[in-house]
Design an enzyme around this catalytic site. Structure first.
Site, PDB file in Angstrom:
ATOM      1  N   ASP A   1       1.011  -1.319   0.126  1.00 57.93           N
ATOM      2  CA  ASP A   1      -0.074   0.087   0.119  1.00 57.93           C
ATOM      3  C   ASP A   1       0.861   1.256  -0.158  1.00 57.93           C
ATOM      4  O   ASP A   1       2.047   1.319   0.245  1.00 57.93           O
ATOM      5  CB  ASP A   1      -1.026  -0.054   1.112  1.00 57.93           C
ATOM      6  CG  ASP A   1      -2.162   1.024   0.893  1.00 57.93           C
ATOM      7  OD1 ASP A   1      -2.176   1.779  -0.086  1.00 57.93           O
ATOM      8  OD2 ASP A   1      -3.115   1.155   2.013  1.00 57.93           O
ATOM      9  N   LYS A   2       0.259   2.396  -0.082  1.00 56.82           N
ATOM     10  CA  LYS A   2       0.904   3.735  -0.290  1.00 56.82           C
ATOM     11  C   LYS A   2       0.247   4.551   0.664  1.00 56.82           C
ATOM     12  O   LYS A   2      -0.938   4.368   0.984  1.00 56.82           O
ATOM     13  CB  LYS A   2       0.789   4.139  -1.511  1.00 56.82           C
ATOM     14  CG  LYS A   2       1.447   5.699  -1.786  1.00 56.82           C
ATOM     15  CD  LYS A   2       0.641   6.978  -1.745  1.00 56.82           C
ATOM     16  CE  LYS A   2      -0.443   6.907  -2.419  1.00 56.82           C
ATOM     17  NZ  LYS A   2      -1.259   8.221  -2.324  1.00 56.82           N
ATOM     18  N   HIS A   3       0.806   5.595   1.441  1.00 58.45           N
ATOM     19  CA  HIS A   3       0.183   6.556   2.166  1.00 58.45           C
ATOM     20  C   HIS A   3       0.708   7.913   1.691  1.00 58.45           C
ATOM     21  O   HIS A   3       1.933   8.090   1.783  1.00 58.45           O
ATOM     22  CB  HIS A   3       0.382   6.392   3.879  1.00 58.45           C
ATOM     23  CG  HIS A   3      -0.186   7.435   4.578  1.00 58.45           C
ATOM     24  ND1 HIS A   3      -1.390   7.581   4.895  1.00 58.45           N
ATOM     25  CD2 HIS A   3       0.278   8.614   5.078  1.00 58.45           C
ATOM     26  CE1 HIS A   3      -1.801   8.633   5.506  1.00 58.45           C
ATOM     27  NE2 HIS A   3      -0.517   9.167   5.773  1.00 58.45           N
ATOM     28  N   SER A   4      -0.216   8.833   1.619  1.00 58.16           N
ATOM     29  CA  SER A   4       0.445  10.138   1.267  1.00 58.16           C
ATOM     30  C   SER A   4       0.005  11.119   2.411  1.00 58.16           C
ATOM     31  O   SER A   4      -1.079  10.943   3.031  1.00 58.16           O
ATOM     32  CB  SER A   4      -0.590  10.839   0.312  1.00 58.16           C
ATOM     33  OG  SER A   4      -0.240  12.079   0.047  1.00 58.16           O
TER      34      SER A   4
ATOM     35  N   THR B   1      -8.987  11.074  -0.633  1.00 56.19           N
ATOM     36  CA  THR B   1      -9.050   9.952  -1.558  1.00 56.19           C
ATOM     37  C   THR B   1     -10.720   9.427  -1.451  1.00 56.19           C
ATOM     38  O   THR B   1     -11.175   9.178  -2.526  1.00 56.19           O
ATOM     39  CB  THR B   1      -8.038   8.687  -1.461  1.00 56.19           C
ATOM     40  OG1 THR B   1      -7.000   9.423  -1.680  1.00 56.19           O
ATOM     41  CG2 THR B   1      -8.457   7.817  -2.528  1.00 56.19           C
TER      42      THR B   1
ATOM     43  N   ARG C   1      -6.816  14.990  19.699  1.00 57.35           N
ATOM     44  CA  ARG C   1      -5.808  15.720  19.155  1.00 57.35           C
ATOM     45  C   ARG C   1      -6.105  16.841  18.194  1.00 57.35           C
ATOM     46  O   ARG C   1      -5.642  17.891  18.141  1.00 57.35           O
ATOM     47  CB  ARG C   1      -4.720  14.912  18.326  1.00 57.35           C
ATOM     48  CG  ARG C   1      -3.662  13.894  19.286  1.00 57.35           C
ATOM     49  CD  ARG C   1      -3.106  13.123  18.162  1.00 57.35           C
ATOM     50  NE  ARG C   1      -2.140  13.365  17.347  1.00 57.35           N
ATOM     51  CZ  ARG C   1      -2.137  13.066  16.123  1.00 57.35           C
ATOM     52  NH1 ARG C   1      -2.675  11.963  15.651  1.00 57.35           N
ATOM     53  NH2 ARG C   1      -1.274  13.473  14.977  1.00 57.35           N
TER      54      ARG C   1
ATOM     55  N   SER D   1      -0.294   7.208  14.278  1.00 59.18           N
ATOM     56  CA  SER D   1      -1.596   7.173  13.621  1.00 59.18           C
ATOM     57  C   SER D   1      -1.602   6.666  12.238  1.00 59.18           C
ATOM     58  O   SER D   1      -2.358   5.813  11.813  1.00 59.18           O
ATOM     59  CB  SER D   1      -2.088   8.702  13.798  1.00 59.18           C
ATOM     60  OG  SER D   1      -3.343   8.717  12.909  1.00 59.18           O
TER      61      SER D   1
ATOM     62  N   LYS E   1      -2.971   2.112  11.703  1.00 61.45           N
ATOM     63  CA  LYS E   1      -3.869   1.838  10.558  1.00 61.45           C
ATOM     64  C   LYS E   1      -3.318   0.988   9.300  1.00 61.45           C
ATOM     65  O   LYS E   1      -3.852  -0.148   8.906  1.00 61.45           O
ATOM     66  CB  LYS E   1      -4.581   3.105   9.945  1.00 61.45           C
ATOM     67  CG  LYS E   1      -5.322   3.687  10.872  1.00 61.45           C
ATOM     68  CD  LYS E   1      -6.368   4.900  10.124  1.00 61.45           C
ATOM     69  CE  LYS E   1      -5.285   6.215   9.634  1.00 61.45           C
ATOM     70  NZ  LYS E   1      -4.838   6.849  10.836  1.00 61.45           N
ATOM     71  N   LYS E   2      -2.121   1.289   8.903  1.00 58.28           N
ATOM     72  CA  LYS E   2      -1.567   0.423   7.793  1.00 58.28           C
ATOM     73  C   LYS E   2      -1.207  -1.179   8.345  1.00 58.28           C
ATOM     74  O   LYS E   2      -1.215  -2.089   7.514  1.00 58.28           O
ATOM     75  CB  LYS E   2      -0.241   1.202   7.198  1.00 58.28           C
ATOM     76  CG  LYS E   2      -0.617   2.374   6.746  1.00 58.28           C
ATOM     77  CD  LYS E   2      -1.621   2.164   5.367  1.00 58.28           C
ATOM     78  CE  LYS E   2      -1.929   3.608   4.366  1.00 58.28           C
ATOM     79  NZ  LYS E   2      -3.023   3.317   3.578  1.00 58.28           N
TER      80      LYS E   2
END
Length: 437
Positions: A80-83, A120, A168, A183, A187-188
């Site tokens: 996967d990818k996270h931005s 997204t 937060r 955070s 999740k990932k």
């Protein structure tokens, strides 16, 4: 140990043990501590930070607060990818099917818009019928049959993160690198990945506007992820102008379909997307080096296979079966369209990217309050890039609005966000740096 003692230790700059952190996260998940205690913990971390081992322990404890998905029955690697978020950043829509076309599986759990940046999930919600928050059974079915699914976080994935983040958000502790790291990664990690690639933005449209801050965040996430057993690399990318030539929801989906089918590919968007997918292909073990991974990625794009995967994913999650072929017939359209014209002749020298993102939010394409609905039709397209030569009065963007007054406000905002010079500025490669093994 009592929660207040854990808070006191972190307040005084001491290093917390993994057991202390796990106990605090368990209490946070079970509701046996108050919001005030959670806020105090977050503020203590904000001011005193965390060592790498503490951040790893916090990440793993938040991961284990809910379900952890298992994809061990799949015949290929799960990546996967996270931005960290940007304006005109619709990379995920092309990246997931491209990675699948190269042999990977991508169970992508995405978020909604945050501040001036687009989300997204909001983009996918502009597709009629698309189920962006399916149950785990449908999520698994689509990933297994298609290879990818772009969905939102379910209630049972890292629930401790949901509580901590909501606190937060209202206690001015969002910008803590250890808390951001935990955070993202909780999740990932709960998604059951074999590898992760990060897209960390830097520039005037990014949350981390300064390069050094973006590097610090990327380094933290890479080190903590690898410490938690998830092989991770990061690309630092430029966000000093919108990534795509469109910013909004439906307009970015249209832009993504055009990219996948080859009807139009924005140069900066293509550079960042291909670089991230190549990193995914390499980290998944589907190529032996970055050059081969890039060649494989380009072949998957130009063959049309990625466009086919995207269409099948949309159908699998409830969208139209012919969405890719008839995209213009399905996406919502704003009733008012007004051009933004150059205030002077010259080269576009800089763009206030955050201002462009805020203009989209003001049109209704984002949220001022968490409960606000999103207008998927509005946005801005035909955004001219830095370095473009313009004549006075020539269009530099096209505003898509719900009303004339909304359009007029957006036109003024975008006009003010563009700056001109007599000389052509130096262009910047949008992929600035790679961080990782």
């Amino acid at each position: 140990m009592l929660p207040q003692e854990i808070i006191r230790r972190k307040r005084d700059g001491e290093t917390l043990s993994a057991a202390n952190i796990a106990a605090f996260v368990n209490a946070m998940s079970s509701g046996t501590i108050t919001d005030g205690q959670v806020a105090a913990f977050a503020m203590a971390v904000f001011f005193n930070g965390m060592k790498r081992d503490e951040a790893v322990a916090l990440t793993l404890a938040m991961r284990d607060s809910g379900d952890v998905l298992d994809w061990s029955d799949l015949p290929g690697p799960v990546v996967d990818k996270h931005s960290t978020g940007g304006v005109g950043d619709n990379v995920s829509l092309m990246l997931a099917p491209l990675a699948v076309a190269c042999g990977a599986y991508v169970p992508m759990i995405s978020g909604r818009g945050l501040g001036h940046t687009g989300g997204t999930l909001d983009k996918m919600d502009s597709i009629p019928g698309y189920i962006s928050q399916p149950d785990n059974a449908l999520f698994r079915k689509v990933v297994c049959e298609v290879g990818c699914a772009i969905i939102g976080q379910t209630a049972n994935l890292a629930p401790a993160d949901k509580r901590l983040y909501s606190i937060r958000d209202v206690t001015a502790t969002v910008e803590s690198i250890p808390l951001i790291t935990a955070s993202i990664l909780s999740k990932k990690l709960s998604a059951g990945l074999n590898a992760l690639v990060l897209d960390v933005k830097s520039g005037n449209g990014a949350f981390m506007a300064k390069n050094r801050d973006a590097v610090a965040l990327a380094t933290s996430i890479v080190e903590v992820a690898n410490g938690a057993g998830l092989p991770t690399t990061a690309l630092l990318t430029d966000m000093n102008e919108p990534l795509a030539l469109a910013a909004g929801n439906a307009v970015e989906v249209k832009n993504a379909v055009d990219f996948l089918t080859g009807d139009r590919r924005d140069a900066r968007l293509e550079s960042v997307t291909l670089a991230l997918v190549a990193e995914m292909v390499l980290s998944a073990g589907l190529a032996t080096n970055l050059k081969t991974a890039m060649e494989k990625t380009k072949t998957a794009l130009n063959s049309g296979k990625a466009a086919e995967v995207f269409g099948r994913m949309v159908t699998g999650l409830g969208g139209p079966a012919d969405f890719v072929e008839k995209v213009d017939q399905y996406l919502p359209v704003a009733p008012v369209k007004v051009e933004v014209r150059a205030s002077q002749a010259g080269y576009i020298s800089s763009t206030d990217t955050r201002a462009v993102g805020i203009a989209v939010v003001a049109l209704g394409g984002g949220r001022i309050r968490p409960q606000d609905p999103v207008d998927h039709a509005v946005g801005i397209t035909a955004l001219q890039p830095i370095g473009a030569k313009m004549e006075k009065g020539e269009p530099i963007a096209l505003v898509h609005a719900r009303s004339d007054s909304d359009a007029a406000a957006a036109v003024s905002a975008v006009e003010a966000a563009y700056h001109f010079a007599d000389k052509k500025p130096r262009t910047v490669n949008p992929v600035l740096r790679r961080i990782g093994s």
